[in-house]
Design a protein around this motif. Structure first.
Motif, PDB file in Angstrom:
ATOM      1  N   GLY A  52     -28.654  34.513  19.161  1.00  0.00           N
ATOM      2  CA  GLY A  52     -27.968  33.708  17.955  1.00  0.00           C
ATOM      3  C   GLY A  52     -27.691  34.394  16.651  1.00  0.00           C
ATOM      4  N   ARG A  53     -27.397  35.499  16.892  1.00  0.00           N
ATOM      5  CA  ARG A  53     -27.007  36.486  15.805  1.00  0.00           C
ATOM      6  C   ARG A  53     -25.821  36.610  15.200  1.00  0.00           C
ATOM      7  NH1 ARG A  53     -31.154  40.912  17.950  1.00  0.00           N
ATOM      8  NH2 ARG A  53     -33.230  39.595  17.371  1.00  0.00           N
ATOM      9  N   VAL A  54     -24.818  35.752  15.922  1.00  0.00           N
ATOM     10  CA  VAL A  54     -23.373  35.972  15.619  1.00  0.00           C
ATOM     11  C   VAL A  54     -22.896  34.558  15.417  1.00  0.00           C
ATOM     12  CG1 VAL A  54     -21.079  36.746  16.818  1.00  0.00           C
ATOM     13  CG2 VAL A  54     -23.370  38.089  17.342  1.00  0.00           C
ATOM     14  N   TRP A  55     -22.090  34.341  14.377  1.00  0.00           N
ATOM     15  CA  TRP A  55     -21.532  33.337  13.948  1.00  0.00           C
ATOM     16  C   TRP A  55     -19.912  33.375  13.765  1.00  0.00           C
ATOM     17  CZ3 TRP A  55     -25.997  35.234  12.102  1.00  0.00           C
ATOM     18  CH2 TRP A  55     -27.283  34.162  12.313  1.00  0.00           C
ATOM     19  N   THR A  56     -19.173  32.417  14.033  1.00  0.00           N
ATOM     20  CA  THR A  56     -17.665  32.650  14.057  1.00  0.00           C
ATOM     21  C   THR A  56     -17.170  31.038  13.899  1.00  0.00           C
ATOM     22  OG1 THR A  56     -15.651  33.413  14.769  1.00  0.00           O
ATOM     23  CG2 THR A  56     -17.314  32.357  16.485  1.00  0.00           C
ATOM     24  N   ASP A  57     -15.824  30.936  13.202  1.00  0.00           N
ATOM     25  CA  ASP A  57     -15.316  29.992  13.133  1.00  0.00           C
ATOM     26  C   ASP A  57     -14.672  29.383  14.323  1.00  0.00           C
ATOM     27  OD1 ASP A  57     -13.226  31.602  13.187  1.00  0.00           O
ATOM     28  OD2 ASP A  57     -12.030  30.465  11.744  1.00  0.00           O
ATOM     29  N   GLU A  58     -14.028  28.209  14.511  1.00  0.00           N
ATOM     30  CA  GLU A  58     -13.375  27.569  15.916  1.00  0.00           C
ATOM     31  C   GLU A  58     -12.371  28.441  16.230  1.00  0.00           C
ATOM     32  OE1 GLU A  58     -12.687  23.389  15.964  1.00  0.00           O
ATOM     33  OE2 GLU A  58     -14.853  23.028  15.064  1.00  0.00           O
ATOM     34  N   GLY A  59     -11.708  29.078  15.389  1.00  0.00           N
ATOM     35  CA  GLY A  59     -10.471  29.738  15.724  1.00  0.00           C
ATOM     36  C   GLY A  59     -10.827  31.084  16.116  1.00  0.00           C
ATOM     37  N   ARG A  60     -11.964  31.733  15.883  1.00  0.00           N
ATOM     38  CA  ARG A  60     -12.630  32.857  15.845  1.00  0.00           C
ATOM     39  C   ARG A  60     -11.858  33.853  14.957  1.00  0.00           C
ATOM     40  NH1 ARG A  60     -14.588  33.116  22.144  1.00  0.00           N
ATOM     41  NH2 ARG A  60     -16.423  31.760  21.710  1.00  0.00           N
ATOM     42  N   ARG A  61     -11.580  33.603  13.757  1.00  0.00           N
ATOM     43  CA  ARG A  61     -10.878  34.226  12.697  1.00  0.00           C
ATOM     44  C   ARG A  61     -11.698  35.004  11.900  1.00  0.00           C
ATOM     45  NH1 ARG A  61      -7.794  29.044  11.537  1.00  0.00           N
ATOM     46  NH2 ARG A  61      -9.868  28.828  10.838  1.00  0.00           N
ATOM     47  N   VAL A  62     -12.761  34.688  11.776  1.00  0.00           N
ATOM     48  CA  VAL A  62     -13.987  35.158  11.035  1.00  0.00           C
ATOM     49  C   VAL A  62     -15.242  35.661  11.980  1.00  0.00           C
ATOM     50  CG1 VAL A  62     -13.053  34.533   8.661  1.00  0.00           C
ATOM     51  CG2 VAL A  62     -14.868  33.413   9.998  1.00  0.00           C
ATOM     52  N   VAL A  63     -16.085  36.380  11.484  1.00  0.00           N
ATOM     53  CA  VAL A  63     -17.282  36.488  12.375  1.00  0.00           C
ATOM     54  C   VAL A  63     -18.444  37.182  11.308  1.00  0.00           C
ATOM     55  CG1 VAL A  63     -16.803  39.039  13.038  1.00  0.00           C
ATOM     56  CG2 VAL A  63     -18.315  37.510  14.427  1.00  0.00           C
ATOM     57  N   CYS A  64     -19.489  36.911  11.689  1.00  0.00           N
ATOM     58  CA  CYS A  64     -20.840  37.300  10.874  1.00  0.00           C
ATOM     59  C   CYS A  64     -21.802  37.664  11.941  1.00  0.00           C
ATOM     60  CB  CYS A  64     -21.285  36.226   9.993  1.00  0.00           C
ATOM     61  SG  CYS A  64     -22.649  36.680   8.895  1.00  0.00           S
ATOM     62  N   VAL A  65     -22.517  38.879  11.753  1.00  0.00           N
ATOM     63  CA  VAL A  65     -23.422  39.387  12.698  1.00  0.00           C
ATOM     64  C   VAL A  65     -24.568  39.489  11.725  1.00  0.00           C
ATOM     65  CG1 VAL A  65     -24.268  41.001  14.652  1.00  0.00           C
ATOM     66  CG2 VAL A  65     -21.777  40.273  14.075  1.00  0.00           C
ATOM     67  N   MET A 119     -11.623  41.757  15.816  1.00  0.00           N
ATOM     68  CA  MET A 119     -11.689  41.234  14.510  1.00  0.00           C
ATOM     69  C   MET A 119     -12.472  42.194  13.792  1.00  0.00           C
ATOM     70  SD  MET A 119     -13.257  37.780  13.024  1.00  0.00           S
ATOM     71  CE  MET A 119     -12.685  37.017  14.524  1.00  0.00           C
ATOM     72  N   LEU A 120     -13.748  42.662  14.272  1.00  0.00           N
ATOM     73  CA  LEU A 120     -14.490  43.588  13.719  1.00  0.00           C
ATOM     74  C   LEU A 120     -13.954  44.810  13.469  1.00  0.00           C
ATOM     75  CD1 LEU A 120     -18.026  42.471  15.140  1.00  0.00           C
ATOM     76  CD2 LEU A 120     -17.368  42.162  12.651  1.00  0.00           C
ATOM     77  N   ALA A 121     -13.040  45.247  14.512  1.00  0.00           N
ATOM     78  CA  ALA A 121     -12.859  46.629  14.438  1.00  0.00           C
ATOM     79  C   ALA A 121     -11.722  46.862  13.448  1.00  0.00           C
ATOM     80  CB  ALA A 121     -12.115  46.978  15.866  1.00  0.00           C
ATOM     81  N   SER A 122     -11.010  45.681  13.448  1.00  0.00           N
ATOM     82  CA  SER A 122      -9.875  45.752  12.373  1.00  0.00           C
ATOM     83  C   SER A 122     -10.457  45.819  10.958  1.00  0.00           C
ATOM     84  CB  SER A 122      -9.014  44.549  12.642  1.00  0.00           C
ATOM     85  OG  SER A 122      -8.207  44.695  13.513  1.00  0.00           O
TER      86      SER A 122
END
Length: 102
Positions: free
Chosen positions: A39-52, A1-4
């Motif tokens: 604990g620096r990575v957050w995502t939604d349940e479907g792992r469609r978005v991510v925040c670091v 996801m991040l690479a894309s």
């Protein structure tokens, strides 16, 4: 996801002009593995978005990480590793040093 997400980012295009997406996959895989335990990575349940996010003073990757991941960094950097490394160090020197910078 991040690479894309970063495939067409101007900074990454500047750092890695060729074969960027697969190289970013290697880099982000290692980066996420380093950040998740803190604990620096957050995502939604479907792992469609991510925040670091790294808190102030913790954004810089430690030397131990660089040593552990040297093989990955060399594979991702390929022949451009010296140039990309120099550019990353140039960016790092300009990273804000104020305590409230996230």
């Amino acid at each position: 996801m991040l690479a894309s997400a970063y495939r067409d980012d101007p900074v990454w295009a500047w750092l890695m002009p060729r074969d960027r997406e697969w190289r970013l996959r290697l880099l982000f895989r290692g980066h996420l593995a380093e950040q998740i335990p803190y604990g620096r990575v957050w995502t939604d349940e479907g792992r469609r978005v991510v925040c670091v996010w790294a808190e102030p003073g913790a954004w810089k990757l430690p030397a131990a990480y660089l040593l552990r991941n040297a093989g990955t960094l060399v594979r991702a950097g390929r022949a451009e590793l010296p140039r990309a490394g120099a550019r990353l160090f140039a960016l790092e020197r300009r990273h804000p040093r104020v305590p409230e910078h996230w």
